[in-house]
Design an enzyme around this catalytic site. Structure first.
Site, PDB file in Angstrom:
ATOM      1  N   CYS A 207      29.464 -28.509  -5.596  1.00 43.12           N
ATOM      2  CA  CYS A 207      29.119 -27.200  -5.035  1.00 43.12           C
ATOM      3  C   CYS A 207      29.559 -26.073  -5.980  1.00 43.12           C
ATOM      4  O   CYS A 207      28.929 -25.848  -6.999  1.00 43.12           O
ATOM      5  CB  CYS A 207      29.705 -27.044  -3.631  1.00 43.12           C
ATOM      6  SG  CYS A 207      28.926 -25.700  -2.686  1.00 43.12           S
TER       7      CYS A 207
ATOM      8  N   HIS B   9      27.738 -31.571  -1.000  1.00 44.20           N
ATOM      9  CA  HIS B   9      29.120 -32.008  -0.787  1.00 44.20           C
ATOM     10  C   HIS B   9      29.175 -33.515  -0.545  1.00 44.20           C
ATOM     11  O   HIS B   9      29.195 -33.975   0.604  1.00 44.20           O
ATOM     12  CB  HIS B   9      29.733 -31.253   0.399  1.00 44.20           C
ATOM     13  CG  HIS B   9      30.165 -29.867   0.059  1.00 44.20           C
ATOM     14  ND1 HIS B   9      31.438 -29.568  -0.383  1.00 44.20           N
ATOM     15  CD2 HIS B   9      29.478 -28.701   0.060  1.00 44.20           C
ATOM     16  CE1 HIS B   9      31.519 -28.274  -0.625  1.00 44.20           C
ATOM     17  NE2 HIS B   9      30.350 -27.730  -0.367  1.00 44.20           N
TER      18      HIS B   9
ATOM     19  N   GLU C  40      31.599 -35.483  -0.768  1.00 49.92           N
ATOM     20  CA  GLU C  40      32.837 -35.912  -0.105  1.00 49.92           C
ATOM     21  C   GLU C  40      32.703 -35.928   1.421  1.00 49.92           C
ATOM     22  O   GLU C  40      33.552 -36.498   2.123  1.00 49.92           O
ATOM     23  CB  GLU C  40      34.010 -35.009  -0.533  1.00 49.92           C
ATOM     24  CG  GLU C  40      34.139 -33.689   0.198  1.00 49.92           C
ATOM     25  CD  GLU C  40      33.144 -32.618  -0.225  1.00 49.92           C
ATOM     26  OE1 GLU C  40      33.169 -31.525   0.347  1.00 49.92           O
ATOM     27  OE2 GLU C  40      32.345 -32.892  -1.147  1.00 49.92           O
TER      28      GLU C  40
END
Length: 245
Positions: free
Chosen positions: A120, A220, A222
């Site tokens: 990001c 994202h 994660e």
């Protein structure tokens, strides 16, 4: 995730950039060096050892010489003066300590040929570090807020990955991802290649054809604990670098 994974191990040392934020914990209301635990979990799940990196700009080359890989994590807007623009009305307040720190890390990592993953803001930082610019408010161009629907709410974005890219070898040619951004690449840095595009034309992934491992995504990864392919690619590249040293 089982306890043996969550406790970490002796894999490659992967640096994760953090940010300074006012927060509360137990009896304390003070400044903390913070990062979402999800980043740490995915590094560890991929076989790496996570190392948190709070802003300390002068230490970048010294720190990176002791690491095997780097993740430039998500967070606040980059100050527009870093890419030659005045701040727009929708751009957040500057975090100059973090900007300076991550620019120094990006340059030092490239000098050391360290494997790098940008997430990001991390994609935006890589682009700015290499001479690119940013679009300060994506909804002004695309006419919707799908990339950042509401505070604290991730959007779901379909991204087409170029078949000829190295990123496609990691994640395939089509992914649906978690996004939370209102800025994106405007002018792409000459050293980078846009390899992931959303349906509205927003650049969602870049890579460098010249670097051993330099990938950056606007989404994202994660946030999906069941898909660690990008983090696995980073840790594997870091392990190869250790072996070749």
């Amino acid at each position: 995730m089982d306890s043996s994974v969550s406790e970490g191990g002796t894999g490659p040392l992967i640096g994760l950039t953090t940010y300074r934020e006012r927060a509360q914990s137990l009896v304390w209301d003070t400044d903390f060096a913070l990062l979402h635990q999800a980043y740490v979990d995915l590094v560890v799940a991929a076989g790496g050892t996570a190392v948190l990196l709070p802003p300390q700009p002068a230490s970048a080359p010294h720190v990176l010489q002791r690491l095997d890989g780097l993740v430039l994590t998500g967070g606040a807007d980059i100050e527009p003066s870093r890419y030659g623009q005045a701040s727009g009305p929708r751009t957040g307040a500057p975090r100059r300590d973090r900007d300076e720190w991550e620019l120094a890390l990006a340059h030092a990592a490239l000098d050391l040929k360290l494997p790098v993953l940008g997430v990001c803001r991390g994609l935006q930082m890589v682009n700015v570090a290499l001479g690119g610019t940013l679009e300060q408010h994506v909804p002004d161009r695309v006419g919707h807020a799908g990339h950042q629907p509401a505070p604290g709410q991730f959007g779901r974005t379909d991204v087409r990955i170029k078949a000829s890219s190295r990123l496609a070898a990691l994640v395939g040619e089509q992914v649906t991802v978690h996004c939370y951004h209102h800025q994106s690449v405007a002018v792409l840095a000459p050293a980078l290649r846009a390899v992931g595009i959303a349906d509205d034309g927003t650049i969602e992934a870049v890579e460098s054809p010249e670097e051993p491992f330099l990938f950056a995504v606007q989404w994202h990864p994660e946030q999906d604990p069941n898909d660690r392919r990008l983090f696995q690619g980073l840790v594997d590249a870091a392990r190869r670098r250790m072996t070749d040293a």
